[in-house]
Design a protein around this motif. Structure first.
Motif, PDB file in Angstrom:
ATOM      1  N   ASP A 103       0.822  -1.210   0.000  1.00 18.11           N
ATOM      2  CA  ASP A 103       0.000   0.000   0.000  1.00 18.11           C
ATOM      3  C   ASP A 103       0.856   1.260   0.000  1.00 18.11           C
ATOM      4  N   ARG A 151       1.435   4.111  -3.547  1.00 13.77           N
ATOM      5  CA  ARG A 151       1.209   5.559  -3.457  1.00 13.77           C
ATOM      6  C   ARG A 151       2.455   6.371  -3.809  1.00 13.77           C
ATOM      7  N   TYR A 155      -4.428   4.385 -11.001  1.00 16.27           N
ATOM      8  CA  TYR A 155      -4.554   4.020  -9.593  1.00 16.27           C
ATOM      9  C   TYR A 155      -5.617   4.806  -8.830  1.00 16.27           C
ATOM     10  N   TRP A 209      -6.980   4.055  -5.039  1.00 16.69           N
ATOM     11  CA  TRP A 209      -6.648   4.937  -3.913  1.00 16.69           C
ATOM     12  C   TRP A 209      -7.917   5.461  -3.244  1.00 16.69           C
ATOM     13  N   ASP A 251      -8.949   4.931   0.647  1.00 17.89           N
ATOM     14  CA  ASP A 251      -9.284   6.072   1.508  1.00 17.89           C
ATOM     15  C   ASP A 251     -10.658   5.888   2.153  1.00 17.89           C
TER      16      ASP A 251
END
Length: 124
Positions: A55, A59, A109, A113, A117
């Motif tokens: 993860d 990012r 992505y 993402w 979130d």
């Protein structure tokens, strides 16, 4: 200079390396540019990316810079587990390919993402 022109602030790992290494491992950087070799092992950002959780790595946009790399070569980037590779001699002229690659990766992505979130916020 190229990252600054694209709106990113820059930091160098050789200034307070322990602090920046910890920030790196926790996913505190959106874009990381490094050389795949040439640093002491305990400060080698490229080696550290291999130990990041998935993860955190997803990012982060990783750019590898080296004399033996072909700028924008997707196969070479994939084999190196990077998002973009840049030949050191072309670093000052890579703004277009860098911006395009960051934009494309963001597009690919973004849904993932957003779901992460929402999950973290308890909405999924």
């Amino acid at each position: 200079m190229v990252l600054g022109a694209l709106g990113y602030s820059t930091e160098y790992a050789d200034d307070r390396p322990e602090e920046k290494g910890l920030k790196f491992q926790q996913g505190g950087y959106q874009v990381v540019a490094t050389n795949p070799s040439g640093f002491p092992e305990d400060r080698d950002l490229y080696l550290m990316t291999k130990r990041l959780t998935p993860d955190v790595r997803r990012r982060m946009f990783l750019v590898l810079i080296g004399d033996d790399l072909k700028t924008g070569d997707g196969t070479e980037a994939f084999a190196s587990t990077a998002d973009l590779v840049v030949n050191a001699s072309e670093i000052s002229n890579c703004d277009r390919v860098l911006a395009q690659t960051i934009s494309e990766r963001r597009r690919l992505y973004q849904t993932f993402w957003d779901a992460e979130d929402r999950k973290a916020e308890g909405r999924l």
